[in-house]
Design an enzyme around this catalytic site. Structure first.
Site, short mmCIF file in Angstrom:
data_model
loop_
_atom_site.label_atom_id
_atom_site.label_comp_id
_atom_site.label_asym_id
_atom_site.label_seq_id
_atom_site.Cartn_x
_atom_site.Cartn_y
_atom_site.Cartn_z
N GLU A 56 -25.39 6.44 -17.54
CA GLU A 56 -24.87 7.26 -16.42
C GLU A 56 -23.42 7.64 -16.69
OE1 GLU A 56 -25.50 5.27 -12.65
OE2 GLU A 56 -27.50 4.59 -13.21
N GLU A 82 -28.65 -3.04 -11.15
CA GLU A 82 -27.48 -3.62 -10.46
C GLU A 82 -27.76 -4.94 -9.76
OE1 GLU A 82 -26.00 -0.42 -8.00
OE2 GLU A 82 -25.74 0.91 -9.71
N ASP A 127 -27.00 -1.49 -15.30
CA ASP A 127 -25.91 -1.95 -14.42
C ASP A 127 -24.60 -1.27 -14.80
OD1 ASP A 127 -24.56 -3.41 -12.43
OD2 ASP A 127 -25.58 -5.28 -12.97
#
Ligand code: 9MR
Length: 385
Positions: A289, A166, A220
């Protein structure tokens, strides 16, 4: 491709089957009891010719029904929190690392044939303050020491790592120059404040040297957004080009992790465009994710314990989105190294308010589960046409 009424009926039957199955329990959760036979197949088997299917592991998931579901359906895991800098690293400079929880997770997973992906080495969040405080030289040393210590510890047990997580701002505005990727980095990152944009290159070079056997990832979210994807692609392209110009035959950043925290309005064509953008760089992609919120909740409302019973319509819409995503991922199987879901059940999800998982709070498989188990059928696609 045409819509088949039969497929819709099958999905409805499956829903009926799981809603009427009564008590919770591993057998039912993982086998769906009254569902047709092919739904009993573990997800990792369903996708064995495509990509490894993963989920997260935390200490709750090491026991009981959660553990049974993990073992049954998944072949790779990411530690939800225990390999993050604040969990591993000392509270103060010079203190001891705490590897025990992550070691325990890796051991138990390995005993069950489940591989571990490393998450995450360098991040602006969940990182002790001291690591990014002091002179640039000190911060640089902290970064290098952290990566070396952690990668040495897990050597041979973790085959891919999110080296930087990120680094790019949450949103990239329209009309900006995406080539100038440095302008889009998070200014609030302690690493950025101390070292500028160079911390990214430094982190990856340190990780490569620490363990050349590991596949190095940039990870990210919001990467379905084409502006943010362009910024990340430009960053990866430049860092890799410089590294190769020094005579290296391998890329420095070898993969992009698309976190894929999605919702019902996520555009699947946008997801496709970003996957194509990244693989055009000659690197692999992981869906790292994945979850699909039924109702999008802001970051202020994240946390476990707020799931609810979904209406049939909500379940169905979510199932369709999951099915669309997995049928897309299958098309890119040669480039997708892993598809990891972020949580087993809605109640214990970090985004519980959004009910984003494949299992409900009673550990019953949702329509979303069956849609992932058989996206073609959920979408009513006739593969022969
Ligand atoms: O699921 C994680 C939750 O338990 C943590 O407390 C939270 C703190 O930031 O992080 C969650 O995981 C995040 C992941 O590490 C990075 N991408 C976003 C994830 C949450 O959606």
């Amino acid at each position: 491709m045409k819509i088949k009424l039969l497929s819709v009926l099958i999905l409805a039957f499956v829903l009926f089957g799981c809603e009427s199955s009564g008590s919770s329990g591993t057998q039912r959760a993982s086998a769906g009891n009254q569902a047709p036979n092919h739904f009993n197949t573990p997800l990792k088997t369903v996708y064995q010719d495509y990509f490894p299917i993963g989920n997260i592991v935390n200490n709750n998931y090491l026991r009981g029904d959660f553990f049974e579901i993990l073992k049954t359906h998944f072949s790779v895991v990411t530690s939800e929190n225990n390999m993050k800098p604040d969990h591993l690293g000392p509270r103060e400079r010079g203190g001891n690392y705490n590897f025990a929880p992550a070691d325990n997770q890796i051991r138990i997973m390995a005993e069950n044939g489940i591989r571990m992906h490393g998450h995450t080495l360098i991040w602006h969040s969940q990182t002790h303050r001291w690591m990014t405080e002091g002179t640039p030289e000190q911060v640089r040393e902290n970064l290098v020491n952290h990566i070396n210590t952690v990668m040495a510890h897990f050597k041979g047990r973790v085959t891919s790592w999110d080296v930087v997580n990120e680094a790019v701002r949450e949103r990239v505005n329209p009309g900006e120059n995406y080539e100038l990727w440095r302008n889009h980095l998070r200014q609030e990152s302690g690493w950025f404040k101390a070292l500028g944009a160079d911390y990214i290159d430094l982190a990856f070079r340190t990780a490569r040297a620490a363990d050349p056997a590991v596949t190095l990832y940039y990870n990210d979210y919001n990467l379905d957004n084409s502006r943010k994807a362009q910024v990340v692609a430009n960053m990866v392209r430049e860092i890799n080009a410089r590294y190769r110009s020094e005579g290296n035959t391998r890329n420095l950043i070898e993969g992009v992790g698309m976190q894929a925290h999605y919702g019902l309005t996520t555009s699947v064509p946008n997801v496709r465009a970003s996957i194509e953008r990244f693989i055009a760089l000659g690197i692999e992609v992981s869906i790292s994710e994945l979850d699909v919120e039924v109702r999008s909740v802001g970051s202020g409302s994240f946390g476990i314990g707020h799931s609810r019973r979904l209406s049939d319509m909500e379940q169905r819409q979510q199932a369709i989105k999951y099915a669309e995503l997995f049928s897309l991922f299958k098309q890119y199987k040669d480039h997708i190294a892993r598809v990891t879901l972020w949580g087993i059940d809605d109640e214990h999800s970090w985004k519980s308010l959004g009910n984003p998982c494949l299992w409900d709070a009673r550990l019953q498989p949702k329509q979303a589960f069956f849609a992932v188990a058989n996206p073609t059928e959920a979408l009513g696609i006739d593969e022969n046409h």
